[in-house]
Design a protein around this motif. Structure first.
Motif, PDB file in Angstrom:
ATOM      1  N   ARG A 175       0.740  -1.160   0.126  1.00 45.86           N
ATOM      2  CA  ARG A 175       0.095   0.073  -0.041  1.00 45.86           C
ATOM      3  C   ARG A 175       0.671   1.298  -0.003  1.00 45.86           C
ATOM      4  O   ARG A 175       0.336   2.442  -0.224  1.00 45.86           O
ATOM      5  CB  ARG A 175      -0.885   0.044   1.385  1.00 45.86           C
ATOM      6  CG  ARG A 175      -0.287   0.083   2.534  1.00 45.86           C
ATOM      7  CD  ARG A 175      -1.074   0.046   3.753  1.00 45.86           C
ATOM      8  NE  ARG A 175      -0.394   0.190   4.896  1.00 45.86           N
ATOM      9  CZ  ARG A 175       0.327  -0.992   5.649  1.00 45.86           C
ATOM     10  NH1 ARG A 175       0.269  -1.799   5.262  1.00 45.86           N
ATOM     11  NH2 ARG A 175       0.836  -0.519   6.776  1.00 45.86           N
ATOM     12  N   ARG A 176       2.151   1.278   0.249  1.00 44.81           N
ATOM     13  CA  ARG A 176       2.903   2.266   0.504  1.00 44.81           C
ATOM     14  C   ARG A 176       3.623   2.749  -1.104  1.00 44.81           C
ATOM     15  O   ARG A 176       3.971   1.804  -1.716  1.00 44.81           O
ATOM     16  CB  ARG A 176       4.302   1.990   1.199  1.00 44.81           C
ATOM     17  CG  ARG A 176       4.965   3.078   1.465  1.00 44.81           C
ATOM     18  CD  ARG A 176       5.964   3.092   2.683  1.00 44.81           C
ATOM     19  NE  ARG A 176       6.815   4.271   2.855  1.00 44.81           N
ATOM     20  CZ  ARG A 176       6.865   4.831   4.118  1.00 44.81           C
ATOM     21  NH1 ARG A 176       6.036   4.349   5.105  1.00 44.81           N
ATOM     22  NH2 ARG A 176       7.461   6.112   4.413  1.00 44.81           N
ATOM     23  N   THR A 177       3.212   3.866  -1.416  1.00 44.75           N
ATOM     24  CA  THR A 177       3.934   4.313  -2.597  1.00 44.75           C
ATOM     25  C   THR A 177       5.170   5.196  -2.595  1.00 44.75           C
ATOM     26  O   THR A 177       5.063   6.041  -1.289  1.00 44.75           O
ATOM     27  CB  THR A 177       2.817   5.239  -3.500  1.00 44.75           C
ATOM     28  OG1 THR A 177       2.462   6.343  -2.785  1.00 44.75           O
ATOM     29  CG2 THR A 177       1.746   4.229  -3.898  1.00 44.75           C
ATOM     30  N   ARG A 178       6.069   5.297  -3.394  1.00 46.76           N
ATOM     31  CA  ARG A 178       7.434   6.188  -3.071  1.00 46.76           C
ATOM     32  C   ARG A 178       6.948   7.438  -3.458  1.00 46.76           C
ATOM     33  O   ARG A 178       6.297   7.799  -4.250  1.00 46.76           O
ATOM     34  CB  ARG A 178       8.229   5.752  -4.304  1.00 46.76           C
ATOM     35  CG  ARG A 178       9.818   6.161  -4.041  1.00 46.76           C
ATOM     36  CD  ARG A 178      10.548   5.211  -3.133  1.00 46.76           C
ATOM     37  NE  ARG A 178      10.797   3.853  -3.215  1.00 46.76           N
ATOM     38  CZ  ARG A 178      11.452   3.070  -2.407  1.00 46.76           C
ATOM     39  NH1 ARG A 178      11.947   3.646  -1.426  1.00 46.76           N
ATOM     40  NH2 ARG A 178      11.229   1.867  -2.781  1.00 46.76           N
ATOM     41  N   PRO A 179       7.577   8.433  -2.762  1.00 44.49           N
ATOM     42  CA  PRO A 179       7.140   9.740  -3.184  1.00 44.49           C
ATOM     43  C   PRO A 179       7.605  10.200  -4.525  1.00 44.49           C
ATOM     44  O   PRO A 179       8.710   9.681  -4.929  1.00 44.49           O
ATOM     45  CB  PRO A 179       7.965  10.578  -2.035  1.00 44.49           C
ATOM     46  CG  PRO A 179       9.169   9.649  -1.450  1.00 44.49           C
ATOM     47  CD  PRO A 179       8.432   8.263  -1.436  1.00 44.49           C
ATOM     48  N   SER A 180       7.023  11.161  -5.088  1.00 44.50           N
ATOM     49  CA  SER A 180       7.558  11.754  -6.514  1.00 44.50           C
ATOM     50  C   SER A 180       8.465  12.467  -6.384  1.00 44.50           C
ATOM     51  O   SER A 180       8.549  12.975  -5.128  1.00 44.50           O
ATOM     52  CB  SER A 180       6.114  12.154  -7.300  1.00 44.50           C
ATOM     53  OG  SER A 180       5.544  13.079  -6.365  1.00 44.50           O
ATOM     54  N   TRP A 181       9.161  12.809  -7.376  1.00 49.77           N
ATOM     55  CA  TRP A 181      10.151  14.048  -7.308  1.00 49.77           C
ATOM     56  C   TRP A 181       9.973  15.070  -8.334  1.00 49.77           C
ATOM     57  O   TRP A 181       9.164  14.611  -9.477  1.00 49.77           O
ATOM     58  CB  TRP A 181      11.505  13.498  -7.404  1.00 49.77           C
ATOM     59  CG  TRP A 181      12.132  12.949  -8.604  1.00 49.77           C
ATOM     60  CD1 TRP A 181      12.414  13.622  -9.904  1.00 49.77           C
ATOM     61  CD2 TRP A 181      12.020  11.347  -9.029  1.00 49.77           C
ATOM     62  NE1 TRP A 181      12.641  12.625 -11.125  1.00 49.77           N
ATOM     63  CE2 TRP A 181      12.566  11.315 -10.479  1.00 49.77           C
ATOM     64  CE3 TRP A 181      11.775  10.138  -8.488  1.00 49.77           C
ATOM     65  CZ2 TRP A 181      12.912   9.987 -11.170  1.00 49.77           C
ATOM     66  CZ3 TRP A 181      12.222   8.979  -9.128  1.00 49.77           C
ATOM     67  CH2 TRP A 181      12.684   8.889 -10.398  1.00 49.77           C
ATOM     68  N   PRO A 182      10.301  16.140  -8.352  1.00 49.45           N
ATOM     69  CA  PRO A 182      11.370  16.774  -7.328  1.00 49.45           C
ATOM     70  C   PRO A 182      10.600  16.947  -6.019  1.00 49.45           C
ATOM     71  O   PRO A 182       9.520  16.913  -5.626  1.00 49.45           O
ATOM     72  CB  PRO A 182      11.573  17.839  -7.967  1.00 49.45           C
ATOM     73  CG  PRO A 182      10.641  18.532  -8.801  1.00 49.45           C
ATOM     74  CD  PRO A 182       9.804  17.348  -9.206  1.00 49.45           C
ATOM     75  N   PRO A 183      11.431  16.926  -4.745  1.00 52.87           N
ATOM     76  CA  PRO A 183      13.049  16.880  -5.042  1.00 52.87           C
ATOM     77  C   PRO A 183      13.313  15.308  -5.075  1.00 52.87           C
ATOM     78  O   PRO A 183      12.595  14.485  -4.593  1.00 52.87           O
ATOM     79  CB  PRO A 183      13.555  17.448  -3.769  1.00 52.87           C
ATOM     80  CG  PRO A 183      12.421  17.298  -2.724  1.00 52.87           C
ATOM     81  CD  PRO A 183      11.236  17.351  -3.329  1.00 52.87           C
ATOM     82  N   PHE A 184      14.388  14.877  -5.436  1.00 52.98           N
ATOM     83  CA  PHE A 184      15.082  13.557  -5.573  1.00 52.98           C
ATOM     84  C   PHE A 184      15.771  13.360  -4.158  1.00 52.98           C
ATOM     85  O   PHE A 184      16.621  13.975  -3.726  1.00 52.98           O
ATOM     86  CB  PHE A 184      16.046  13.509  -6.734  1.00 52.98           C
ATOM     87  CG  PHE A 184      16.360  12.019  -7.093  1.00 52.98           C
ATOM     88  CD1 PHE A 184      15.460  11.128  -7.835  1.00 52.98           C
ATOM     89  CD2 PHE A 184      17.394  11.610  -6.768  1.00 52.98           C
ATOM     90  CE1 PHE A 184      15.697  10.035  -7.992  1.00 52.98           C
ATOM     91  CE2 PHE A 184      17.802  10.168  -7.178  1.00 52.98           C
ATOM     92  CZ  PHE A 184      16.918   9.611  -7.698  1.00 52.98           C
ATOM     93  N   VAL A 213      19.465  21.992  -9.226  1.00 53.54           N
ATOM     94  CA  VAL A 213      18.949  20.672  -9.224  1.00 53.54           C
ATOM     95  C   VAL A 213      18.327  20.223  -7.878  1.00 53.54           C
ATOM     96  O   VAL A 213      19.001  20.271  -6.799  1.00 53.54           O
ATOM     97  CB  VAL A 213      20.331  19.487  -9.631  1.00 53.54           C
ATOM     98  CG1 VAL A 213      19.436  18.161  -9.714  1.00 53.54           C
ATOM     99  CG2 VAL A 213      20.643  19.956 -11.024  1.00 53.54           C
ATOM    100  N   PRO A 214      16.973  19.968  -7.805  1.00 51.03           N
ATOM    101  CA  PRO A 214      16.106  19.852  -6.760  1.00 51.03           C
ATOM    102  C   PRO A 214      16.459  18.347  -6.071  1.00 51.03           C
ATOM    103  O   PRO A 214      15.828  17.264  -6.317  1.00 51.03           O
ATOM    104  CB  PRO A 214      14.689  19.994  -7.153  1.00 51.03           C
ATOM    105  CG  PRO A 214      14.661  19.461  -8.717  1.00 51.03           C
ATOM    106  CD  PRO A 214      16.046  19.840  -9.072  1.00 51.03           C
ATOM    107  N   VAL A 215      17.433  18.430  -5.036  1.00 51.72           N
ATOM    108  CA  VAL A 215      17.691  17.050  -4.166  1.00 51.72           C
ATOM    109  C   VAL A 215      17.516  17.300  -2.913  1.00 51.72           C
ATOM    110  O   VAL A 215      17.738  18.653  -2.288  1.00 51.72           O
ATOM    111  CB  VAL A 215      19.067  16.679  -4.754  1.00 51.72           C
ATOM    112  CG1 VAL A 215      19.171  16.135  -6.228  1.00 51.72           C
ATOM    113  CG2 VAL A 215      20.390  17.603  -4.546  1.00 51.72           C
ATOM    114  N   ALA A 261      12.880   7.391   0.590  1.00 57.43           N
ATOM    115  CA  ALA A 261      13.992   7.813  -0.357  1.00 57.43           C
ATOM    116  C   ALA A 261      13.972   7.548  -1.775  1.00 57.43           C
ATOM    117  O   ALA A 261      13.197   6.626  -2.087  1.00 57.43           O
ATOM    118  CB  ALA A 261      15.545   7.318   0.052  1.00 57.43           C
ATOM    119  N   HIS A 262      14.649   7.850  -2.872  1.00 56.43           N
ATOM    120  CA  HIS A 262      14.651   7.506  -4.342  1.00 56.43           C
ATOM    121  C   HIS A 262      16.032   6.561  -4.379  1.00 56.43           C
ATOM    122  O   HIS A 262      15.923   5.922  -5.521  1.00 56.43           O
ATOM    123  CB  HIS A 262      14.551   8.722  -5.113  1.00 56.43           C
ATOM    124  CG  HIS A 262      13.244   9.231  -4.986  1.00 56.43           C
ATOM    125  ND1 HIS A 262      12.913  10.796  -4.495  1.00 56.43           N
ATOM    126  CD2 HIS A 262      11.817   9.111  -5.243  1.00 56.43           C
ATOM    127  CE1 HIS A 262      11.960  10.981  -4.490  1.00 56.43           C
ATOM    128  NE2 HIS A 262      11.066  10.138  -4.980  1.00 56.43           N
TER     129      HIS A 262
END
Length: 361
Positions: A175-184, A213-215, A261-262
């Motif tokens: 049920r858990r989805t990885r957060p989208s980016w940005p930021p990475f 660069v959005p990190v 995290a990504h």
């Protein structure tokens, strides 16, 4: 009843690993799987107030000498057929004298305790030659020790057994989805010391930040007292950067940090014997960006991450991070590849190899 085995954990950090420690995490997982495999195993370790296995002798001791005396006394009374000493080669001769009829296995996780601060070179070579078996966690570590101590075929008894990972703990819930980016979102996990190259990663983040660069980077880990100057310099370096440093995170709280995290970055500057945290991150579905050196290359390939050849250059890490950010489909393929690759490193397989070795001795 099967062969009787006693495992001696290093002093200092308790098991279960409430205070962390890669060797402690390793041993807790290994003894549980050995029990599942039917091995009659006893664990001797610093105490944490909770048993890690059915036969767990928790030793409360004020210092290393007291801990060792207590371990040796327990081993004499237990009289096991096999005694495994983890990561403390200078303890092997003491164990041999205390229980002369037992076969002694030295399980090495790195070369650290073969260094001159812990044991002189001639004595280390004798220990490596006369242990009934020496287990190494990577082919790299076996080669490195053989070269350093001039150990040719037939002069010692090395066995490579890769560690495992508990996929049940690290696999993200459906049920858990990885957060989208940005930021990475980048994460580093481990000791915050110069040899781990955290300063290289921070400089890479600085370069990306300057280029808009959005990190974001999260540094998970503590700095030991002898690296106090390094910690001060690093804390100064991260001012004004998108960097969080929460410090130590207990092992049971680590998986959610990885799921948020990504990518995990492992910028080690000194050779890593294996790099267990990389496999844990892979099990969590994270592509790994890591230095192309040491035992890291035995776990990480192009199917699950990026190996950085010029790992002393922060710009090389900056470029690798940009590569992952620029191609969502590639990131997704590496994430799926990371989970598949992590399935090749299981504690059940690791324990089965140890059990087979004990029977052979």
């Amino acid at each position: 009843m099967g062969i009787r085995v006693a495992l001696v954990a290093p002093e200092g950090l308790p098991i279960p690993p409430v205070r962390g420690g890669s060797v402690q995490i390793y041993l807790e997982a290994l003894v549980r799987e050995l029990e599942e495999a039917g091995v009659d195993v006893t664990l001797l370790s610093p105490g944490a107030g909770q048993d890690a296995c059915k036969r767990h002798i928790q030793i409360q001791a004020s210092d290393r000498s007291a801990y060792r005396r207590a371990c040796l006394a327990r081993l004499r009374s237990l009289a096991p057929e096999v005694i495994q000493v983890d990561n403390r080669p200078d303890l092997v001769p003491l164990v041999r004298r205390a229980v002369p009829n037992a076969r002694v296995v030295l399980n090495l996780h790195s070369t650290t305790f073969l260094g001159p601060r812990h044991i002189d070179r001639a004595r280390a070579r004798r220990v490596l030659r006369y242990a009934d078996a020496v287990v190494l966690n990577s082919r790299f570590l076996r080669r490195e020790i053989a070269r350093t101590f001039r150990l040719g075929p037939g002069t010692w008894r090395p066995h490579v057994i890769h560690p495992g990972v508990d996929a049940r703990r690290f696999t993200p819930p459906a049920r858990r989805t990885r957060p989208s980016w940005p930021p990475f979102r980048l994460v580093y996990v481990g000791r915050v010391i110069r040899g781990k190259g955290v300063h290289i990663l921070v400089e890479a983040v600085r370069q990306l930040h300057r280029a808009n660069v959005p990190v974001q980077l999260t540094i998970i880990g503590r700095t030991p007292p002898w690296e106090a100057a390094y910690e001060r310099a690093l804390r100064a370096a991260i001012r004004g950067l998108p960097v969080q440093w929460p410090g130590f995170v207990p092992p049971d709280k680590l998986p959610p940090r990885l799921w948020a995290a990504h990518a995990l970055v492992c910028p080690s500057q000194a050779p890593e014997a294996f790099g267990l945290v990389n496999v844990e991150a892979m099990a969590a579905g994270l592509p790994v960006i890591a230095s192309k050196q040491g035992g890291i290359q035995e776990t990480l390939d192009a199917s699950c991450g990026i190996l950085v050849r010029h790992y002393q250059d922060p710009a090389s890490f900056s470029r690798a991070i940009r590569t992952l950010m620029a191609d969502t489909s590639r990131w997704r393929a590496l994430s799926e590849g990371a989970q598949r690759r992590a399935q090749e490193f299981t504690w059940s397989r690791c324990a089965a190899q140890f059990a087979a070795l004990y029977r052979e001795l």
